[in-house]
Design an enzyme around this catalytic site. Structure first.
Site, PDB file in Angstrom:
ATOM      1  N   ASP A   1       0.811  -1.272   0.167  1.00 16.05           N
ATOM      2  CA  ASP A   1       0.062   0.016  -0.092  1.00 16.05           C
ATOM      3  C   ASP A   1       1.024   1.281  -0.034  1.00 16.05           C
ATOM      4  OD1 ASP A   1      -1.570   2.123   0.784  1.00 16.05           O
ATOM      5  OD2 ASP A   1      -2.814   0.919   1.789  1.00 16.05           O
ATOM      6  N   HIS A   2       1.135   2.067  -1.212  1.00 13.86           N
ATOM      7  CA  HIS A   2       2.263   3.007  -1.180  1.00 13.86           C
ATOM      8  C   HIS A   2       2.063   4.055  -0.155  1.00 13.86           C
ATOM      9  CE1 HIS A   2      -0.108   5.026  -4.170  1.00 13.86           C
ATOM     10  NE2 HIS A   2       0.708   6.116  -3.949  1.00 13.86           N
TER      11      HIS A   2
ATOM     12  N   HIS B   1      -5.659   3.036   0.908  1.00 13.70           N
ATOM     13  CA  HIS B   1      -4.912   4.345   1.298  1.00 13.70           C
ATOM     14  C   HIS B   1      -5.603   5.081   2.545  1.00 13.70           C
ATOM     15  CE1 HIS B   1      -2.522   3.307  -2.078  1.00 13.70           C
ATOM     16  NE2 HIS B   1      -3.258   4.248  -3.068  1.00 13.70           N
TER      17      HIS B   1
HETATM   18  C1  BG6 Z   1      -3.100   4.688  -6.635  1.00 12.48           C
HETATM   19  C2  BG6 Z   1      -4.321   4.772  -7.234  1.00 12.48           C
HETATM   20  O1  BG6 Z   1      -3.059   3.785  -5.583  1.00 12.48           O
HETATM   21  O2  BG6 Z   1      -2.941   5.782  -5.998  1.00 12.48           O
HETATM   22  C3  BG6 Z   1      -4.383   5.924  -8.375  1.00 12.48           C
HETATM   23  O3  BG6 Z   1      -4.504   3.545  -8.083  1.00 12.48           O
HETATM   24  C4  BG6 Z   1      -3.971   7.060  -7.710  1.00 12.48           C
HETATM   25  O4  BG6 Z   1      -5.917   5.949  -8.932  1.00 12.48           O
HETATM   26  C5  BG6 Z   1      -2.847   6.959  -6.835  1.00 12.48           C
HETATM   27  O5  BG6 Z   1      -3.997   7.934  -8.806  1.00 12.48           O
HETATM   28  C6  BG6 Z   1      -2.306   8.167  -6.184  1.00 12.48           C
HETATM   29  O6  BG6 Z   1      -1.161   8.378  -5.734  1.00 12.48           O
HETATM   30  P1  BG6 Z   1      -0.371   9.437  -5.089  1.00 12.48           P
HETATM   31  O7  BG6 Z   1       0.893   8.808  -4.376  1.00 12.48           O
HETATM   32  O8  BG6 Z   1      -0.103  10.490  -6.185  1.00 12.48           O
HETATM   33  O9  BG6 Z   1      -1.438  10.027  -4.123  1.00 12.48           O
END
Ligand code: BG6
Length: 514
Positions: A205-206, A268
């Site tokens: 989950d980045h 997230h």
């Molecule tokens: C991803 C989603 O997990 O997170 C995308 O699948 C989204 O739809 C992205 O654009 C956003 O990541 P960040 O790090 O730019 O907030």
């Protein structure tokens, strides 16, 4: 022991001090990347691998193997990776670092169901072991749609790749979405669990790799200032916002049928909620942190009336950054009658002694006013109104805003007397900004997470229980939406559909204007 450093790594005078405190460098290993031709690999994973190398965090005994259908030789893959790195890496490009890294780059061409391709893969990683001294340690990164996971993990077992020998390790990294509901998440897990033991499975989950998200724990538990007021006695409500200005872009195939809630709330935003709502873990170990997050997620309650306590929308044409943009239904690859939501807002409760009665409002959307992710704790008003309404007309509620991105930091909003003869009180801000307080730029989330996989450090990876608890929260909402009409249209560049504002207004509150 002297640390292994990629030749030419950018010298950093602080490194020796930091390393003594935190010797977090990957050991010899191979990262096998499935889905190398995808967007994620190009924009995030390959650049992050280079950035790690550039920071001296990968050992000379590191190898990278790409697997895809493309008819590429090793050099073609290396060339693609080179372009991705030049375009998207965070740190400056250094020829010597790249050369060292690219010497360990291999490519295996094949279909996922093809036994021979996997036998080739097994041979390739064994050869890399011999060439580069990668210690027989392999991490398999599945940057693929989940429906392909079963084929890959079965192939990894069949070809003997999943099986570790002696002291060597095998790890599997899986990207979200972990299923599309509770049932499919359980099925998916059963497949992975059949081949890899739980401690070898790293679910990405980045958001958890972001510095500012990790800082939620530091802020709460390394300080005495915030915890005493971090509860229902002081907090009126919590708002968690993840707003994006981009549309669905080239991801129509992935996004349609998934929608905003499954795409980012299930993972997230509920992870952010868990970090804000959880009790203090006994220690900073994976088990202790995950156990507290799981307790918080188990305590989440849904609104009694899902119609009133949720809102969803779909972006219509509008203006963004001075350019006109098309609506979701006009995007390439999106069916003209799609009912996929690109905006979702949900009101949740957390039924614990700390939070009973405090609403947590979650919202996310594409094509909103601007890109911003933040968590805001909005505090109750002062109990005794010593100043007159006129004097405090411009005073909002006190709030503590954890700015996750793009303007990383923390803001405290409170009232202050306006200079002058009258007793006028107005909102002011006290700001902590990463850029001003620290000289080092924050690493990208994927740098941190890939490094943790190679080191075998699990605290930042949700375990299956968390994934399942999150689906238990979302499933009833998705079912309700599926049976009840279409998402409301909202103009691109605005802050979502009217129903989202009504949801707040019914509670006598409003969304923050981030
Ligand atoms: C991803 C989603 O997990 O997170 C995308 O699948 C989204 O739809 C992205 O654009 C956003 O990541 P960040 O790090 O730019 O907030």
């Amino acid at each position: 022991m002297k640390e292994p450093v990629m030749p030419g790594a950018v010298p950093n005078p602080l490194r020796s001090v930091l390393d003594r405190r935190l010797p977090r460098i990957a050991g010899p290993s191979v990262l096998v990347l499935f889905g190398v031709t995808g967007d994620l690999a190009r924009k995030k994973l390959l650049p992050a691998i280079y950035d790690l190398a550039n920071r001296g965090l990968l050992p000379p005994g590191f190898g990278l193997v790409g697997f895809a259908r493309r008819d590429w030789a090793d050099q073609d893959f290396a060339q693609q990776a080179h372009e991705a790195v030049r375009k998207y890496a965070r740190t400056p490009f250094r020829e010597d670092v790249w050369r060292q890294l690219s010497e360990g780059v291999r490519f295996v061409q094949g279909e996922l169901h093809d036994d021979e391709a996997f036998d080739n893969l097994a041979r390739t990683v064994r050869e890399l072991d011999a060439d580069r001294g990668t210690g027989g340690n392999y991490a398999f990164y599945l940057s693929l749609p989940p429906k392909l996971f079963p084929t890959v993990v079965k192939q990894l077992r069949r070809s003997g790749l999943a099986e570790s020998r002696g002291d060597s390790w095998r790890r599997v990294v899986i990207e979200k979405p972990f299923g599309h509901n509770l049932e499919s998440a359980q099925e998916l897990n059963a497949v992975v669990d059949d081949v890899f033991p739980p401690q070898s499975v790293f679910r990405i989950d980045h958001y958890l790799g972001k510095e500012t998200v990790q800082n939620i724990m530091a802020l709460r538990f390394a300080n005495t200032l915030f915890e005493p007021i971090w509860n229902r006695s002081y907090v009126d409500h919590v708002q968690i916002t993840m707003a994006e200005d981009i549309g669905v872009g080239g991801r129509a195939g992935y996004y349609d049928g998934i929608g905003a809630a499954r795409d980012v709330i299930q993972n997230h935003l509920l992870q952010l909620l868990a970090l804000v709502a959880m009790e203090e873990p006994l220690s900073f170990t994976a088990d202790a942190i995950r156990a507290e997050k799981e307790k918080a997620l188990s305590a989440v309650t849904l609104p009694e009336d899902l119609g009133l306590g949720t809102a969803r929308g779909q972006y219509a044409a509008g203006w963004q950054g001075g350019a006109s943009v098309v609506g979701y239904l006009e995007e390439e690859g999106i069916p003209a009658d799609s009912i996929t939501e690109t905006y979702a807002a949900i009101k949740l409760g957390v039924n614990t002694r700390r939070w009973a009665g405090v609403p947590f409002y979650l919202r996310t959307g594409k094509r909103l006013g601007r890109r911003v992710t933040e968590v805001a704790l909005v505090f109750q008003r002062a109990p005794h109104e010593m100043f007159s309404r006129v004097e405090t007309e411009e005073l909002g509620a006190n709030s503590l805003v954890l700015r996750i991105q793009p303007d990383e930091g923390v803001t405290l909003r409170f009232g202050s007397k306006v200079p002058g003869a009258s007793m006028e009180v107005r909102d002011v801000s006290m700001d902590f900004t990463y850029g001003e307080s620290f000289t080092e730029a924050s690493p990208e989330a994927y740098e941190r997470l890939i490094l943790d996989v190679l080191i075998g450090d699990p605290p930042l990876f949700p375990r299956q229980e968390e994934v399942e608890l999150s689906w238990k929260i979302l499933d009833p909402i998705e079912e309700y939406w599926a049976k009840n009409g279409r998402p409301e249209q909202y103009e691109s560049g605005t802050w979502g559909p009217p129903s989202a504002h009504e949801l707040m207004a019914r509670d006598g509150r409003q969304w923050r204007r981030p």
